[in-house]
Design an enzyme around this catalytic site. Structure first.
Site, PDB file in Angstrom:
ATOM      1  N   ASP A   1      19.724 -49.030 -36.592  1.00 37.75           N
ATOM      2  CA  ASP A   1      18.922 -48.109 -37.400  1.00 37.75           C
ATOM      3  C   ASP A   1      19.843 -47.265 -38.272  1.00 37.75           C
ATOM      4  OD1 ASP A   1      16.599 -46.765 -38.241  1.00 37.75           O
ATOM      5  OD2 ASP A   1      16.742 -45.280 -36.632  1.00 37.75           O
TER       6      ASP A   1
ATOM      7  N   HIS B   1       9.368 -44.649 -41.315  1.00 34.96           N
ATOM      8  CA  HIS B   1      10.334 -43.841 -40.570  1.00 34.96           C
ATOM      9  C   HIS B   1       9.763 -42.444 -40.339  1.00 34.96           C
ATOM     10  CE1 HIS B   1      14.373 -46.090 -41.040  1.00 34.96           C
ATOM     11  NE2 HIS B   1      13.403 -46.937 -41.323  1.00 34.96           N
TER      12      HIS B   1
ATOM     13  N   GLY C   1      13.055 -36.044 -37.420  1.00 30.50           N
ATOM     14  CA  GLY C   1      13.209 -34.836 -36.616  1.00 30.50           C
ATOM     15  C   GLY C   1      11.885 -34.238 -36.192  1.00 30.50           C
TER      16      GLY C   1
END
Length: 283
Positions: free
Chosen positions: A81, A207, A180
């Site tokens: 990744d 993502h 995050g």
């Protein structure tokens, strides 16, 4: 069995479901994610970032995931990744990773193409799928810079040219998500997903999905997303379980005991995500 991401993502695209890609940080994460995949009979992608790899090495993570894949009948892929350069991607391929991402999204468009194309050429020669990223997924991924204050959306016409010039086999697109922890409710720009999906034949990747409402993710899959990444919430789940055990058993010095609670939390959340992705029974 350890496989590439090619067939699983093409099947997901054809049949309108999502394959979960889960970042694994250690052996316990690998075992917990595999347990969820086996219980739901889902194909699964386990992935590591360069930051995670630095903690142990590509060979350690390959060894753990390859061992897990050898124990199961569900398809398991091992993915790099946010690969941070040609050299890292080559190391991953030669170590045995069955899929890599080269991330040139933090540099200008032409430089992104120049960064992505060589990795895609080697991947094609080795039979290893190569994911790229175009557009800006906000927040901070791994050791990379935070992305703030920029247009977060991938341009559909640029996406067509980018894929043609690079030869990447899947594309992560910017549609309003961020890496995050979210502060507030995130919003996926579904019309951008639809337009890009209508112009490209390759699987699309989402993502920054930890914390995105399930209904938004399900709609994005319906609109053309085939691979969905989760990282932050697995870390949160493991820490929650581990710390809960230690709070109840402060004298414990056997790390396997609190780890089991952490693993159970990961398995629980991964099963929920696989159900929402529609991957249950697709192994």
């Amino acid at each position: 069995m350890l496989v590439t991401t090619k067939e699983m993502l093409l099947d997901a695209k054809k049949n309108h479901y999502g394959v979960g890609a889960f970042n694994v940080e250690n052996l316990e994460f690998v075992m917990a994610v595999l347990a969820a995949a086996e219980e739901t009979k889902s194909p699964v992608i386990m992935q590591t970032t360069p930051g995670t790899v630095k903690s142990a090495g590509l060979d350690y993570f390959y060894g753990m995931v390859a061992a897990a894949a050898a124990r199961t009948e569900v398809p398991v892929a091992l993915h790099l990744d946010h690969g941070d350069g040609f050299e890292r991607c080559m190391q991953a391929m030669h170590t045995g990773y069955t899929s890599v991402m080269i991330d040139g999204s933090h540099v200008p468009y032409e430089e992104n193409i120049a960064t992505t194309a060589p990795v895609a050429r080697v991947g094609a020669a080795m039979g290893i799928p190569v994911e790229a990223e175009l557009g800006k997924v906000g927040g901070k991924e791994d050791d990379g810079p935070a992305v703030e204050g920029e247009n977060p959306y991938t341009d559909p016409d640029e996406a067509v040219e980018f894929v043609e010039r690079t030869g990447c086999t899947s594309l992560a697109i910017g549609v309003g998500t961020a890496h995050g922890v979210y502060h507030g409710t995130p919003h996926i720009q579904q019309d951008v997903v639809c337009e890009i999906a209508s112009k490209l034949d390759i699987p699309l990747v989402l993502h920054g999905t930890s914390g995105v409402p399930d209904e938004q993710v399900a709609e994005a899959i319906k609109n053309g997303i085939s691979k969905v990444n989760y990282a932050t919430e697995l870390r949160q789940a493991y820490t929650k379980g581990f710390m809960a055990y230690m709070a109840e058993n402060p004298e414990c010095f056997d790390p396997k005991k609190p780890a089991k609670w952490g693993m159970a939390e990961i398995t629980k959340i991964v099963k929920i995500r696989m159900e929402n992705l529609g991957s249950v029974g697709r192994a």
